[in-house]
Design a protein around this motif. Structure first.
Motif, PDB file in Angstrom:
ATOM      1  N   SER A  61      30.549  21.339  74.273  1.00 53.71           N
ATOM      2  CA  SER A  61      29.815  20.889  73.097  1.00 53.71           C
ATOM      3  C   SER A  61      29.355  19.445  73.254  1.00 53.71           C
ATOM      4  O   SER A  61      30.056  18.610  73.828  1.00 53.71           O
ATOM      5  CB  SER A  61      30.708  21.003  71.853  1.00 53.71           C
ATOM      6  OG  SER A  61      30.035  20.597  70.686  1.00 53.71           O
ATOM      7  N   SER A  62      28.167  19.168  72.728  1.00 53.81           N
ATOM      8  CA  SER A  62      27.650  17.805  72.687  1.00 53.81           C
ATOM      9  C   SER A  62      27.917  17.218  71.320  1.00 53.81           C
ATOM     10  O   SER A  62      27.560  17.796  70.294  1.00 53.81           O
ATOM     11  CB  SER A  62      26.141  17.793  72.957  1.00 53.81           C
ATOM     12  OG  SER A  62      25.599  16.505  72.711  1.00 53.81           O
ATOM     13  N   MET A  63      28.535  16.072  71.302  1.00 51.34           N
ATOM     14  CA  MET A  63      28.646  15.317  70.068  1.00 51.34           C
ATOM     15  C   MET A  63      27.357  14.509  69.884  1.00 51.34           C
ATOM     16  O   MET A  63      26.397  14.669  70.623  1.00 51.34           O
ATOM     17  CB  MET A  63      29.887  14.437  70.098  1.00 51.34           C
ATOM     18  CG  MET A  63      31.195  15.207  70.154  1.00 51.34           C
ATOM     19  SD  MET A  63      31.556  16.209  68.684  1.00 51.34           S
ATOM     20  CE  MET A  63      31.182  17.872  69.285  1.00 51.34           C
ATOM     21  N   HIS A  65      30.162  26.412  62.763  1.00 57.14           N
ATOM     22  CA  HIS A  65      30.308  27.870  62.873  1.00 57.14           C
ATOM     23  C   HIS A  65      30.315  28.308  64.329  1.00 57.14           C
ATOM     24  O   HIS A  65      31.114  29.169  64.725  1.00 57.14           O
ATOM     25  CB  HIS A  65      29.164  28.562  62.128  1.00 57.14           C
ATOM     26  CG  HIS A  65      29.417  28.764  60.665  1.00 57.14           C
ATOM     27  ND1 HIS A  65      30.430  29.569  60.207  1.00 57.14           N
ATOM     28  CD2 HIS A  65      28.785  28.278  59.564  1.00 57.14           C
ATOM     29  CE1 HIS A  65      30.424  29.571  58.883  1.00 57.14           C
ATOM     30  NE2 HIS A  65      29.437  28.790  58.462  1.00 57.14           N
ATOM     31  N   LEU A  66      29.425  27.740  65.138  1.00 59.39           N
ATOM     32  CA  LEU A  66      29.365  28.117  66.550  1.00 59.39           C
ATOM     33  C   LEU A  66      30.670  27.772  67.262  1.00 59.39           C
ATOM     34  O   LEU A  66      31.187  28.574  68.053  1.00 59.39           O
ATOM     35  CB  LEU A  66      28.191  27.419  67.236  1.00 59.39           C
ATOM     36  CG  LEU A  66      28.068  27.654  68.746  1.00 59.39           C
ATOM     37  CD1 LEU A  66      27.918  29.135  69.068  1.00 59.39           C
ATOM     38  CD2 LEU A  66      26.890  26.864  69.318  1.00 59.39           C
ATOM     39  N   ILE A  67      31.207  26.601  66.988  1.00 55.87           N
ATOM     40  CA  ILE A  67      32.469  26.204  67.621  1.00 55.87           C
ATOM     41  C   ILE A  67      33.591  27.169  67.251  1.00 55.87           C
ATOM     42  O   ILE A  67      34.360  27.628  68.107  1.00 55.87           O
ATOM     43  CB  ILE A  67      32.822  24.762  67.224  1.00 55.87           C
ATOM     44  CG1 ILE A  67      31.851  23.778  67.892  1.00 55.87           C
ATOM     45  CG2 ILE A  67      34.267  24.428  67.600  1.00 55.87           C
ATOM     46  CD1 ILE A  67      31.973  22.348  67.403  1.00 55.87           C
ATOM     47  N   ASP A 106      26.915  24.139  73.267  1.00 58.99           N
ATOM     48  CA  ASP A 106      26.497  23.750  71.924  1.00 58.99           C
ATOM     49  C   ASP A 106      25.797  22.408  71.975  1.00 58.99           C
ATOM     50  O   ASP A 106      26.420  21.378  72.224  1.00 58.99           O
ATOM     51  CB  ASP A 106      27.727  23.683  71.014  1.00 58.99           C
ATOM     52  CG  ASP A 106      27.497  22.786  69.804  1.00 58.99           C
ATOM     53  OD1 ASP A 106      26.389  22.850  69.225  1.00 58.99           O
ATOM     54  OD2 ASP A 106      28.423  22.024  69.454  1.00 58.99           O
ATOM     55  N   ALA A 107      24.482  22.429  71.745  1.00 58.18           N
ATOM     56  CA  ALA A 107      23.707  21.183  71.624  1.00 58.18           C
ATOM     57  C   ALA A 107      22.971  21.190  70.286  1.00 58.18           C
ATOM     58  O   ALA A 107      21.829  20.751  70.176  1.00 58.18           O
ATOM     59  CB  ALA A 107      22.738  21.034  72.785  1.00 58.18           C
TER      60      ALA A 107
END
Length: 249
Positions: A149-151, A135-137, A125-126
């Protein structure tokens, strides 16, 4: 001494470190990457250069002038092109045999099922936008896949502060805080733990960040400043985590 073919030479140094078994695992690894901007574009290149054999890249945006300072595929020659198409073209010049699928689409709750996340080993997730990211998470953590995931990579300057941590252990990150609020509002939470790249550094914009100064391609309340060395390290750390996990599996 017989000269190596380009194919053999491509991964010669990688295989010396990871071994043939590690290279076989990477070649069989399937990754889907959402967002190929400042973070995702560098992540994609690192994955392909490291030997990942199957990569799907998802992003609906086109290359625009404000991408030039930090996005890998953004050059004066690619302006106006779809980001995923420009990036795929570059990646295939590195490894023409890589299986790269470019999908110029948006991820959303409505389109989630079309991506068949369950067919991948790793979901990266970027995504910049809060709602599709959340939603993706939620979707990825409900499936037997590994999510990374990238914050937020904007408003950062010090590369030594970038690190990897489990989502619920992240501190001093406005994006992580906003995601937690979103999950609480929805009363829906990730069903498994997942690792994130983040930096606790929070700076302020020094230049004009008012709406009147924004290019037409932005549709945001505020656009924050960002730098190539930060976004690239975020992307490399995501890719590096995939490589470590894949070769040790």
């Amino acid at each position: 001494m017989e000269e190596m073919s380009p194919k053999d030479a491509l991964f010669n140094r990688t295989e010396r470190l990871l071994g043939s078994a590690g290279m076989e695992r990477l070649a069989a690894t399937r990754v889907i990457l959402f967002g190929v901007g400042g973070v995702g574009s560098w992540c994609a290149e690192c994955l392909i250069r490291s030997g990942v054999g199957h990569l799907t890249i998802v992003d609906s945006d086109q290359v625009c002038p404000t991408n030039l300072n930090r996005q890998l595929q953004a050059t004066t020659q690619t302006l106006g092109q779809l980001k995923v198409d420009a990036l795929k073209e570059r990646l295939l010049t590195i490894n023409p045999e890589a299986d790269i699928i470019a999908r110029p689409e948006l991820y959303s709750a409505e389109t989630a099922d079309s991506f068949h996340l369950e067919t991948y080993d790793y979901v990266i997730d970027a995504i910049d936008s809060l709602t599709p990211k959340a939603h993706l998470i939620l979707h990825a953590t409900s499936l037997p896949v590994t999510l990374l995931s990238s914050m937020g990579a904007a408003l950062k300057l010090d590369p030594t502060k970038i690190c990897v941590a489990e989502f619920w252990k992240i501190t001093y990150c406005p994006l992580a805080r906003s995601l937690r609020k979103k999950f609480k509002h929805w009363q829906k939470f990730p069903q498994q733990k997942f690792q994130c790249v983040y930096s606790p550094e929070v700076l302020e914009n020094q230049g004009d960040s008012s709406e009147d100064s924004m290019p037409e391609e932005f549709n945001k309340v505020q656009v924050n400043g960002s730098l190539a060395h930060i976004t690239a390290i975020f992307g490399f750390m995501l890719a590096g985590t995939v490589v470590q996990l894949a070769v040790s599996s």
